[in-house]
Design a protein around this motif. Sequence first.
Motif, mmCIF file in Angstrom:
data_model
loop_
_atom_site.group_PDB
_atom_site.id
_atom_site.type_symbol
_atom_site.label_atom_id
_atom_site.label_comp_id
_atom_site.label_asym_id
_atom_site.label_seq_id
_atom_site.Cartn_x
_atom_site.Cartn_y
_atom_site.Cartn_z
ATOM 1 N N ILE A 1 1.366 -48.636 37.866
ATOM 2 C CA ILE A 1 0.636 -48.201 37.913
ATOM 3 C C ILE A 1 -0.783 -47.536 36.571
ATOM 4 C CG2 ILE A 1 -1.472 -45.751 38.648
ATOM 5 C CD1 ILE A 1 0.380 -48.076 40.701
ATOM 6 N N ARG A 2 -0.010 -47.491 35.833
ATOM 7 C CA ARG A 2 -0.907 -47.224 34.290
ATOM 8 C C ARG A 2 -0.776 -48.408 33.960
ATOM 9 N NH1 ARG A 2 4.274 -42.857 31.816
ATOM 10 N NH2 ARG A 2 3.174 -41.175 33.183
ATOM 11 N N PHE A 3 -0.487 -49.906 34.261
ATOM 12 C CA PHE A 3 -0.704 -51.403 33.575
ATOM 13 C C PHE A 3 -1.897 -51.431 34.570
ATOM 14 C CE2 PHE A 3 3.062 -51.950 31.884
ATOM 15 C CZ PHE A 3 3.225 -53.060 30.769
ATOM 16 N N LYS A 4 -2.069 -51.254 36.021
ATOM 17 C CA LYS A 4 -3.111 -51.756 36.777
ATOM 18 C C LYS A 4 -4.636 -50.913 35.608
ATOM 19 C CE LYS A 4 -2.195 -53.781 40.699
ATOM 20 N NZ LYS A 4 -2.249 -55.141 40.398
ATOM 21 N N TRP A 5 -4.234 -49.706 35.991
ATOM 22 C CA TRP A 5 -5.291 -48.140 35.321
ATOM 23 C C TRP A 5 -6.182 -49.219 34.364
ATOM 24 C CZ3 TRP A 5 -2.701 -43.527 36.114
ATOM 25 C CH2 TRP A 5 -2.940 -43.066 37.636
ATOM 26 N N ALA A 6 -4.695 -49.888 32.814
ATOM 27 C CA ALA A 6 -5.616 -50.346 31.702
ATOM 28 C C ALA A 6 -6.068 -51.528 31.843
ATOM 29 C CB ALA A 6 -4.482 -50.059 31.067
ATOM 30 N N LEU A 7 -5.581 -52.469 32.645
ATOM 31 C CA LEU A 7 -6.791 -53.716 32.944
ATOM 32 C C LEU A 7 -7.617 -53.258 33.424
ATOM 33 C CD1 LEU A 7 -3.346 -55.647 33.757
ATOM 34 C CD2 LEU A 7 -5.044 -55.835 31.885
ATOM 35 N N THR A 8 -8.104 -52.376 34.602
ATOM 36 C CA THR A 8 -9.281 -52.980 35.247
ATOM 37 C C THR A 8 -10.479 -50.964 35.372
ATOM 38 O OG1 THR A 8 -8.318 -51.118 36.787
ATOM 39 C CG2 THR A 8 -7.992 -52.856 37.075
ATOM 40 N N GLU A 9 -9.432 -50.663 33.920
ATOM 41 C CA GLU A 9 -10.747 -49.118 33.404
ATOM 42 C C GLU A 9 -10.946 -49.634 31.522
ATOM 43 O OE1 GLU A 9 -9.009 -45.634 34.999
ATOM 44 O OE2 GLU A 9 -9.030 -46.600 36.577
ATOM 45 N N PRO B 1 -2.219 -38.686 27.976
ATOM 46 C CA PRO B 1 -1.791 -36.646 28.018
ATOM 47 C C PRO B 1 -1.197 -35.898 27.091
ATOM 48 C CG PRO B 1 -1.775 -36.983 30.034
ATOM 49 C CD PRO B 1 -1.571 -38.826 29.792
ATOM 50 N N GLU B 2 -0.127 -36.518 26.868
ATOM 51 C CA GLU B 2 1.155 -35.475 26.671
ATOM 52 C C GLU B 2 0.769 -35.161 25.227
ATOM 53 O OE1 GLU B 2 5.626 -34.821 26.476
ATOM 54 O OE2 GLU B 2 5.214 -36.849 27.414
ATOM 55 N N TYR C 1 0.080 -37.061 34.439
ATOM 56 C CA TYR C 1 0.993 -37.022 33.417
ATOM 57 C C TYR C 1 2.009 -36.357 33.964
ATOM 58 C CZ TYR C 1 4.910 -34.469 30.661
ATOM 59 O OH TYR C 1 6.346 -33.928 30.219
ATOM 60 N N TYR C 2 3.619 -36.544 34.484
ATOM 61 C CA TYR C 2 4.284 -35.945 35.373
ATOM 62 C C TYR C 2 5.484 -35.104 34.689
ATOM 63 C CZ TYR C 2 7.357 -39.580 35.721
ATOM 64 O OH TYR C 2 9.036 -40.242 35.765
ATOM 65 N N TYR C 3 6.098 -34.302 35.389
ATOM 66 C CA TYR C 3 7.274 -33.724 34.684
ATOM 67 C C TYR C 3 8.373 -34.127 35.290
ATOM 68 C CZ TYR C 3 3.395 -30.203 33.543
ATOM 69 O OH TYR C 3 1.770 -29.823 33.395
ATOM 70 N N GLU C 4 8.676 -35.522 34.824
ATOM 71 C CA GLU C 4 10.121 -35.795 35.241
ATOM 72 C C GLU C 4 11.115 -34.444 35.277
ATOM 73 O OE1 GLU C 4 11.194 -37.825 31.138
ATOM 74 O OE2 GLU C 4 9.971 -38.853 32.171
#
Length: 181
Positions: A80-88, A145-146, A95-98
């Motif tokens: 999803i991060r790749f897709k966001w960076a490619l489109t925004e 954001p971390e 961030y998620y708390y793994e």
Amino acid sequence: MLDNDIERLRFPIGKFNPPNEITEAIIADWIAVLEAFPQKLSNLVSHLTKQQLDTPYRQGGWTIRQVIHHLADSHHHSYIRFKWALTEDKPVIKYYYENLWAELEDSRIAPISLSLDHLRAVHAKLVYLLKTLSDKDLEKSFIHPEHNEEVVLKENIGIYAWHSLHHYAHIEQLLVRNSWV
């Protein structure tokens, strides 16, 4: 246990250290790791018993089951991060708390086949996407954001190739230490 021993158990292949120059050959190698990883992981863990799957890879660490579910969650996020960076334009990712995700019931008790299947699908889609990217695309980035850190996509490929091998080594070393292979 000595601090050095704990560090070796936590980072069995070392921490990710990107090369000064990320070449096409390095990217191709990283993509090859991502492409082979789901089957390699499945081959490593498919014979394990419930008791073995519920064994932590180190004292205070996640169980093998939690590691497998974590890989599916983390690599889903990466896609999803790749897709966001490619489109925004330099999106700030969520961030998620793994560690908290790893304590959820699905991570603690669900069959590993769910995450192995998910990894196969996510990696197939990710690898397909990565093989289509131009040099310009590979220079796009997102903000994590971390640490308010900019992550360039070509480096993120390496991060997730490393992440795959890092957790694979956690499991493999436990299997060797316990003579389960």
